[in-house]
Write a protein that holds these residues in place. Structure first.
Motif, PDB file in Angstrom:
ATOM      1  N   ALA A  56       3.282   2.079  -1.736  1.00 18.42           N
ATOM      2  CA  ALA A  56       3.567   2.536  -3.097  1.00 18.42           C
ATOM      3  C   ALA A  56       2.438   3.388  -3.658  1.00 18.42           C
ATOM      4  N   LEU A  57       1.245   3.262  -3.107  1.00 18.89           N
ATOM      5  CA  LEU A  57       0.088   4.006  -3.612  1.00 18.89           C
ATOM      6  C   LEU A  57      -0.164   5.313  -2.877  1.00 18.89           C
ATOM      7  N   THR A  58       0.431   5.490  -1.710  1.00 15.25           N
ATOM      8  CA  THR A  58       0.089   6.648  -0.896  1.00 15.25           C
ATOM      9  C   THR A  58       0.961   7.856  -1.152  1.00 15.25           C
ATOM     10  N   GLY A  59       2.136   7.703  -1.752  1.00 15.39           N
ATOM     11  CA  GLY A  59       3.030   8.783  -2.143  1.00 15.39           C
ATOM     12  C   GLY A  59       3.009  10.042  -1.293  1.00 15.39           C
ATOM     13  N   ALA A  82      -0.011  12.731  -1.264  1.00 11.65           N
ATOM     14  CA  ALA A  82      -1.232  12.150  -1.842  1.00 11.65           C
ATOM     15  C   ALA A  82      -2.420  12.402  -0.919  1.00 11.65           C
ATOM     16  N   LEU A  96       0.817  -1.220   0.000  1.00 10.81           N
ATOM     17  CA  LEU A  96       0.000   0.000   0.000  1.00 10.81           C
ATOM     18  C   LEU A  96       0.848   1.266   0.000  1.00 10.81           C
ATOM     19  N   ARG A 121      -5.371  10.868   0.628  1.00 13.03           N
ATOM     20  CA  ARG A 121      -5.722   9.487   0.895  1.00 13.03           C
ATOM     21  C   ARG A 121      -7.227   9.307   0.943  1.00 13.03           C
TER      22      ARG A 121
END
Length: 132
Positions: free
Chosen positions: A63-66, A69, A61, A71
């Protein structure tokens, strides 16, 4: 983890303490346990977890939150039995964004939409007056 069953929700956050403060002060949620990297929250007989990014180590996960970002885009976290007018007032007073003030909806609820400190959208609601 062995005691968990049914359906679980875990919210990955940068700052566990900030979200706990928001949940307690704005939505009057109970924080059953909290430390720097983890919390268990309760409302209406349900529990959910908060985990800090740091506690997730190599979880995919991350890798998706940058960095930076927002959320939870597209997710509504609904809390029933919380007065949306009062929650919206507390949120505004604390500097949080009220995306939609308390409104009577055709599906029988009065609800508001509040963006929490990391962008997750919380929807406190009650049954409209005169509705079951």
């Amino acid at each position: 983890g062995r005691s968990l069953k049914g359906f679980g929700v875990n919210i990955l956050v940068r700052d566990v303490a900030a979200l706990c403060r928001f949940l307690v002060e704005v939505l009057e949620v109970e924080v059953a346990y909290a430390d720097r990297d983890f919390a268990v929250c309760r409302h209406g007989g349900h529990e959910w977890m908060l985990h800090s990014d740091a506690s997730y180590h190599s979880n995919p996960l991350l890798a998706l939150t940058g960095d930076g970002a927002i959320r939870g885009a597209g997710l509504e976290l609904r809390l029933y039995g919380i007065d949306p007018d009062a929650a919206a007032a507390r949120a505004a007073a604390a500097g949080h964004t009220v995306l939609q003030p308390a409104t009577d909806k055709p599906h029988g609820l009065r609800e508001c939409y509040i963006a929490g400190p990391e962008g997750y959208v919380w929807v406190p609601s009650v049954h409209k007056a005169g509705k079951d």
